[in-house]
Motif scaffolding. Sequence first.
Motif, mmCIF file in Angstrom:
data_model
loop_
_atom_site.group_PDB
_atom_site.id
_atom_site.type_symbol
_atom_site.label_atom_id
_atom_site.label_comp_id
_atom_site.label_asym_id
_atom_site.label_seq_id
_atom_site.Cartn_x
_atom_site.Cartn_y
_atom_site.Cartn_z
ATOM 1 N N LEU A 62 6.791 0.606 9.094
ATOM 2 C CA LEU A 62 6.448 0.010 7.803
ATOM 3 C C LEU A 62 6.925 0.881 6.641
ATOM 4 C CD1 LEU A 62 2.845 -1.162 8.720
ATOM 5 C CD2 LEU A 62 4.764 -2.673 8.194
ATOM 6 N N ALA A 63 6.797 2.197 6.792
ATOM 7 C CA ALA A 63 7.289 3.116 5.763
ATOM 8 C C ALA A 63 8.801 3.000 5.634
ATOM 9 C CB ALA A 63 6.888 4.547 6.093
ATOM 10 N N GLU A 64 9.460 2.864 6.771
ATOM 11 C CA GLU A 64 10.913 2.694 6.789
ATOM 12 C C GLU A 64 11.310 1.447 5.991
ATOM 13 O OE1 GLU A 64 14.454 2.364 10.194
ATOM 14 O OE2 GLU A 64 12.343 2.200 10.753
ATOM 15 N N LYS A 65 10.577 0.347 6.206
ATOM 16 C CA LYS A 65 10.878 -0.898 5.495
ATOM 17 C C LYS A 65 10.511 -0.811 4.013
ATOM 18 C CE LYS A 65 10.740 -4.427 9.101
ATOM 19 N NZ LYS A 65 10.262 -5.792 9.412
ATOM 20 N N ALA A 66 9.424 -0.109 3.709
ATOM 21 C CA ALA A 66 8.928 -0.048 2.334
ATOM 22 C C ALA A 66 9.923 0.602 1.387
ATOM 23 C CB ALA A 66 7.601 0.705 2.285
ATOM 24 N N ILE B 215 0.840 -1.205 0.000
ATOM 25 C CA ILE B 215 0.000 0.000 0.000
ATOM 26 C C ILE B 215 0.873 1.252 0.000
ATOM 27 C CG2 ILE B 215 -1.653 1.343 1.377
ATOM 28 C CD1 ILE B 215 -2.740 -1.450 2.334
ATOM 29 N N PHE B 216 1.908 1.259 0.821
ATOM 30 C CA PHE B 216 2.813 2.408 0.850
ATOM 31 C C PHE B 216 3.417 2.664 -0.528
ATOM 32 C CE2 PHE B 216 3.263 2.490 5.579
ATOM 33 C CZ PHE B 216 3.207 3.862 5.734
ATOM 34 N N ARG B 217 3.903 1.615 -1.159
ATOM 35 C CA ARG B 217 4.581 1.779 -2.451
ATOM 36 C C ARG B 217 3.603 2.195 -3.544
ATOM 37 N NH1 ARG B 217 8.344 -3.676 -1.825
ATOM 38 N NH2 ARG B 217 9.922 -2.742 -0.454
ATOM 39 N N GLU B 218 2.405 1.609 -3.534
ATOM 40 C CA GLU B 218 1.405 1.970 -4.540
ATOM 41 C C GLU B 218 0.981 3.424 -4.383
ATOM 42 O OE1 GLU B 218 -0.477 0.118 -7.125
ATOM 43 O OE2 GLU B 218 1.504 -0.807 -6.968
ATOM 44 N N ALA B 219 0.737 3.834 -3.165
ATOM 45 C CA ALA B 219 0.292 5.205 -2.913
ATOM 46 C C ALA B 219 1.371 6.212 -3.282
ATOM 47 C CB ALA B 219 -0.098 5.365 -1.446
#
Length: 307
Positions: free
Chosen positions: A51-55, A24-28
């Motif tokens: 999660l953003a850190e990992k993405a 979701i982070f990457r798609e957005a």
Amino acid sequence: MTMLEIMSYQMTHLEMLESESIHIFREAAAECERPVLLFSGGKDSAVLLRLAEKAFAPGKIPFPVMHVDTGHNFPEALDFRDRRINELGVRLIVASVQDAIDDGRVVEDTGPRASRNRLQTVTLLDALNANKFDLAFGGGRRDEEKARAKERVFSFRDDFGQWDPKNQRPELWSLYNGKHRAGESIRAFPISNWTEMDVWQYAKQEQMDLPTMYFSHRRSVFRRDGMLMAASEYIELMDGEEPFEATVRYRTVGDMTCTAAIESSAATVDDIIAEVSATRITERGESRADDRLAEAAMEDRKREGYF
């Protein structure tokens, strides 16, 4: 891993949730020009930040973090916010409710039940518009509250930042449509499908740092409407209300004027996991005075632009 091991490997529940959230982070981030991550300093936004850190590893998080500061925040949450932001080296934007009051954009309530919590909506919308953000990541979860259970992962807002729960796009097979016109914006909720238990189990797995107020401690509180509110300069006591010392912790973090503690001896993540597994009341249902104002209190605020 050998090919046979890879083929036989089954993801754990937390691994599946993490994978979905990272997707979701990457798609957005790919579909929008100016995203921002909303950060309260609570456990859900702490997981969101991880999660953003990992993405986007090994690079830095490619968008700023924004905190809507009511001016009546718990100091533990502010300390945690500043510590994590410094560790990650990301840009922090603080949108101040006090500034909105000083500018005449909102009018502050007075009296024992006064709270700045509802004033966050105007401050948030002003900050999103001023910075031309077209997507804001939020830490809302569907198990928290009835209105949030209605949300899609991509929640579309009109030119005025308003949400129409009857006019949402379908999200089949985890396909997210990020198309939006100028002036419209999106709220994205990467941990929509997580539960409070998932958050705490993930915090244990990742050995995450969290605000100390989530763990059992001694605090001066007073009882109001069956809830334990922090004794604070921000809350005017009513007749018959007397502060006393109690061993408490917080299940959720918000404005001090509307966030209650619970009596608890849970001093570790394992203790909290055991405690959460035994309760049948959501954290907002037990700890948020603002959600008790009306049956549709949260939905009304979300229609106005609240995240």
